[in-house]
Design a protein around this motif. Structure first.
Motif, PDB file in Angstrom:
ATOM      1  N   TRP A   1       0.827  -1.198   0.000  1.00 31.03           N
ATOM      2  CA  TRP A   1       0.000   0.000   0.000  1.00 31.03           C
ATOM      3  C   TRP A   1       0.869   1.260   0.000  1.00 31.03           C
ATOM      4  O   TRP A   1       1.668   1.454   0.925  1.00 31.03           O
ATOM      5  N   PRO A   2       0.720   2.149  -0.982  1.00 33.89           N
ATOM      6  CA  PRO A   2       1.425   3.443  -0.922  1.00 33.89           C
ATOM      7  C   PRO A   2       0.799   4.345   0.135  1.00 33.89           C
ATOM      8  O   PRO A   2      -0.365   4.161   0.517  1.00 33.89           O
ATOM      9  N   ASP A   3       1.569   5.304   0.624  1.00 33.74           N
ATOM     10  CA  ASP A   3       1.107   6.170   1.708  1.00 33.74           C
ATOM     11  C   ASP A   3      -0.192   6.891   1.368  1.00 33.74           C
ATOM     12  O   ASP A   3      -1.089   7.004   2.210  1.00 33.74           O
ATOM     13  N   GLU A   4      -0.305   7.386   0.152  1.00 29.79           N
ATOM     14  CA  GLU A   4      -1.495   8.140  -0.236  1.00 29.79           C
ATOM     15  C   GLU A   4      -2.742   7.263  -0.125  1.00 29.79           C
ATOM     16  O   GLU A   4      -3.783   7.697   0.376  1.00 29.79           O
ATOM     17  N   GLU A   5      -2.626   6.015  -0.577  1.00 34.05           N
ATOM     18  CA  GLU A   5      -3.780   5.119  -0.516  1.00 34.05           C
ATOM     19  C   GLU A   5      -4.112   4.742   0.918  1.00 34.05           C
ATOM     20  O   GLU A   5      -5.285   4.640   1.297  1.00 34.05           O
ATOM     21  N   LEU A   6      -3.094   4.537   1.752  1.00 34.27           N
ATOM     22  CA  LEU A   6      -3.332   4.252   3.165  1.00 34.27           C
ATOM     23  C   LEU A   6      -4.135   5.371   3.816  1.00 34.27           C
ATOM     24  O   LEU A   6      -5.101   5.124   4.549  1.00 34.27           O
ATOM     25  N   ALA A   7      -3.730   6.609   3.563  1.00 38.26           N
ATOM     26  CA  ALA A   7      -4.425   7.760   4.146  1.00 38.26           C
ATOM     27  C   ALA A   7      -5.867   7.829   3.662  1.00 38.26           C
ATOM     28  O   ALA A   7      -6.784   8.130   4.441  1.00 38.26           O
ATOM     29  N   GLN A   8      -6.096   7.548   2.380  1.00 32.85           N
ATOM     30  CA  GLN A   8      -7.447   7.609   1.836  1.00 32.85           C
ATOM     31  C   GLN A   8      -8.331   6.486   2.373  1.00 32.85           C
ATOM     32  O   GLN A   8      -9.516   6.693   2.636  1.00 32.85           O
ATOM     33  N   VAL A   9      -7.762   5.293   2.550  1.00 33.22           N
ATOM     34  CA  VAL A   9      -8.530   4.183   3.123  1.00 33.22           C
ATOM     35  C   VAL A   9      -8.930   4.522   4.559  1.00 33.22           C
ATOM     36  O   VAL A   9     -10.071   4.298   4.974  1.00 33.22           O
ATOM     37  N   ALA A  10      -7.994   5.068   5.318  1.00 33.48           N
ATOM     38  CA  ALA A  10      -8.298   5.444   6.697  1.00 33.48           C
ATOM     39  C   ALA A  10      -9.436   6.461   6.751  1.00 33.48           C
ATOM     40  O   ALA A  10     -10.344   6.357   7.585  1.00 33.48           O
ATOM     41  N   LEU A  11      -9.411   7.433   5.848  1.00 32.64           N
ATOM     42  CA  LEU A  11     -10.442   8.466   5.827  1.00 32.64           C
ATOM     43  C   LEU A  11     -11.783   7.913   5.359  1.00 32.64           C
ATOM     44  O   LEU A  11     -12.818   8.131   5.999  1.00 32.64           O
ATOM     45  N   ALA A  12     -11.774   7.184   4.241  1.00 33.69           N
ATOM     46  CA  ALA A  12     -13.028   6.718   3.641  1.00 33.69           C
ATOM     47  C   ALA A  12     -13.740   5.684   4.504  1.00 33.69           C
ATOM     48  O   ALA A  12     -14.973   5.649   4.552  1.00 33.69           O
ATOM     49  N   GLU A  13     -12.979   4.848   5.206  1.00 34.95           N
ATOM     50  CA  GLU A  13     -13.582   3.761   5.982  1.00 34.95           C
ATOM     51  C   GLU A  13     -13.584   4.038   7.479  1.00 34.95           C
ATOM     52  O   GLU A  13     -13.896   3.148   8.274  1.00 34.95           O
ATOM     53  N   HIS A  14     -13.230   5.270   7.858  1.00 31.90           N
ATOM     54  CA  HIS A  14     -13.222   5.668   9.279  1.00 31.90           C
ATOM     55  C   HIS A  14     -12.374   4.702  10.102  1.00 31.90           C
ATOM     56  O   HIS A  14     -12.808   4.180  11.131  1.00 31.90           O
ATOM     57  N   ARG A  15     -11.145   4.478   9.639  1.00 30.69           N
ATOM     58  CA  ARG A  15     -10.229   3.581  10.323  1.00 30.69           C
ATOM     59  C   ARG A  15      -9.101   4.361  10.997  1.00 30.69           C
ATOM     60  O   ARG A  15      -8.730   5.446  10.536  1.00 30.69           O
ATOM     61  N   ILE A  16      -8.565   3.791  12.056  1.00 34.42           N
ATOM     62  CA  ILE A  16      -7.426   4.364  12.751  1.00 34.42           C
ATOM     63  C   ILE A  16      -6.164   3.877  12.047  1.00 34.42           C
ATOM     64  O   ILE A  16      -5.943   2.667  11.905  1.00 34.42           O
ATOM     65  N   LEU A  17      -5.344   4.805  11.598  1.00 35.48           N
ATOM     66  CA  LEU A  17      -4.110   4.461  10.902  1.00 35.48           C
ATOM     67  C   LEU A  17      -2.992   4.271  11.920  1.00 35.48           C
ATOM     68  O   LEU A  17      -2.656   5.188  12.674  1.00 35.48           O
ATOM     69  N   LEU A  18      -2.417   3.073  11.946  1.00 37.21           N
ATOM     70  CA  LEU A  18      -1.300   2.769  12.835  1.00 37.21           C
ATOM     71  C   LEU A  18      -0.014   2.736  12.028  1.00 37.21           C
ATOM     72  O   LEU A  18       0.051   2.086  10.977  1.00 37.21           O
ATOM     73  N   THR A  19       1.012   3.410  12.525  1.00 24.52           N
ATOM     74  CA  THR A  19       2.253   3.515  11.779  1.00 24.52           C
ATOM     75  C   THR A  19       3.389   3.960  12.679  1.00 24.52           C
ATOM     76  O   THR A  19       3.161   4.487  13.771  1.00 24.52           O
ATOM     77  N   ARG A  20       4.625   3.746  12.212  1.00 25.54           N
ATOM     78  CA  ARG A  20       5.803   4.335  12.838  1.00 25.54           C
ATOM     79  C   ARG A  20       6.401   5.408  11.940  1.00 25.54           C
ATOM     80  O   ARG A  20       7.509   5.875  12.170  1.00 25.54           O
ATOM     81  N   ASP A  21       5.638   5.804  10.926  1.00 25.18           N
ATOM     82  CA  ASP A  21       6.053   6.835   9.976  1.00 25.18           C
ATOM     83  C   ASP A  21       5.387   8.151  10.356  1.00 25.18           C
ATOM     84  O   ASP A  21       4.192   8.350  10.120  1.00 25.18           O
ATOM     85  N   VAL A  22       6.148   9.059  10.949  1.00 28.80           N
ATOM     86  CA  VAL A  22       5.595  10.340  11.384  1.00 28.80           C
ATOM     87  C   VAL A  22       5.024  11.118  10.204  1.00 28.80           C
ATOM     88  O   VAL A  22       3.966  11.748  10.303  1.00 28.80           O
ATOM     89  N   GLY A  23       5.715  11.090   9.075  1.00 25.13           N
ATOM     90  CA  GLY A  23       5.259  11.831   7.905  1.00 25.13           C
ATOM     91  C   GLY A  23       3.889  11.397   7.424  1.00 25.13           C
ATOM     92  O   GLY A  23       3.088  12.218   6.973  1.00 25.13           O
TER      93      GLY A  23
END
Length: 267
Positions: free
Chosen positions: A131-153
């Motif tokens: 999953w690229p970062d942009e798609e991860l962010a969009q999935v989190a937004l569209a599906e109301h999910r909590i994004l877990l990561t160690r990537d501050v950016g």
């Protein structure tokens, strides 16, 4: 003709508690001057200093609670706080969104083992290793999910409204961090999700899986389960006993017990 350099403005910042983890050592747990030009938002300056907005719950500018869109003009004193557990902030601008009623997660590409653990505990968890970062962010937004990561950016993206930076490095420690941070202990439904695809697992009759089960397994196993999405077959196994041995004392610490009726599937 060269342009005259823009004059810089300054304000004073102070970050509290775990937010200091994102700062250079010299700026931790102290007040410091920060230079900027123009009239940026306080969110812009906080993230420029290295702190993702998903970790911030309260900002005071000259003692007044403000939101992320508050503009700085120079000379202010800015105090930035993480989540408060023991203080009543009803009259202040809490910046973190309201907790999701049914927490579900999406994990970045480096958290595959954690994704498996969360699924084994019955927590709705999406994960792909491409999953690229942009798609991860969009999935989190569209599906109301909590994004877990160690990537501050990744957490600094505007599309991310619910997210968490994981401080732990080892998967089991990360699991405990997630369970504690989101208070998930009473929401666990052990072995109810497929560790491979996140689908729901349901019991199936022993006779229905005879043809596809290794003979030595079929001879001594009595309980079988199937993922309703990817059709993967599970049965009880020793690795689930190991998970129980590790998790059961932690459940007891939170006043919970291992469900006696829970059958531990194995792939």
């Amino acid at each position: 003709m060269s342009r005259a350099p823009k004059s810089l403005k300054h304000c004073e910042f102070r970050f509290y508690e775990e937010l200091n983890d994102f700062l250079p050592p010299a700026l931790r747990k102290v007040s410091f001057r920060h230079a900027f030009s123009g009239s940026p938002t306080v969110k812009d300056r906080i993230q420029a200093l290295g702190v993702p907005h998903t970790e911030v719950d309260l900002i005071l500018v000259d003692g007044v609670s403000v939101d992320f869109q508050h503009h700085l003009h120079g000379g202010e004193r800015v105090a930035v706080y993480p989540t408060f557990e023991r203080f009543d902030l009803a009259e202040l601008n809490r910046l973190r969104p309201a907790p999701l009623r049914h927490p579900c997660f999406v994990l970045d590409v480096h958290l595959g083992r954690l994704a498996r653990y969360l699924r084994l505990l019955g927590l709705d968890t999406l994960y792909r290793n491409d999953w690229p970062d942009e798609e991860l962010a969009q999935v989190a937004l569209a599906e109301h999910r909590i994004l877990l990561t160690r990537d501050v950016g990744l957490l600094k993206r505007n599309a991310v409204t619910h997210g968490a930076f994981l401080r732990a490095i080892m998967p089991r420690e990360q699991l405990l961090e997630v369970l504690e941070r989101f208070d998930l202990w009473r929401q666990l439904r052990l072995f109810s999700r497929c560790a491979r695809c996140n689908g729901a697992i349901e019991a199936v009759t022993r006779a229905s899986v005879a043809a596809e089960t290794p003979p030595r397994v079929f001879a001594y196993q009595r309980h079988f389960y199937r993922c309703q999405s990817c059709r993967k077959l599970y049965w009880e196994g020793k690795h689930c006993d190991r998970l129980r041995h590790w998790l059961e004392p932690l459940l007891r610490e939170h006043g919970l017990s291992w469900p006696e009726s829970e059958q531990a599937p194995r792939d």
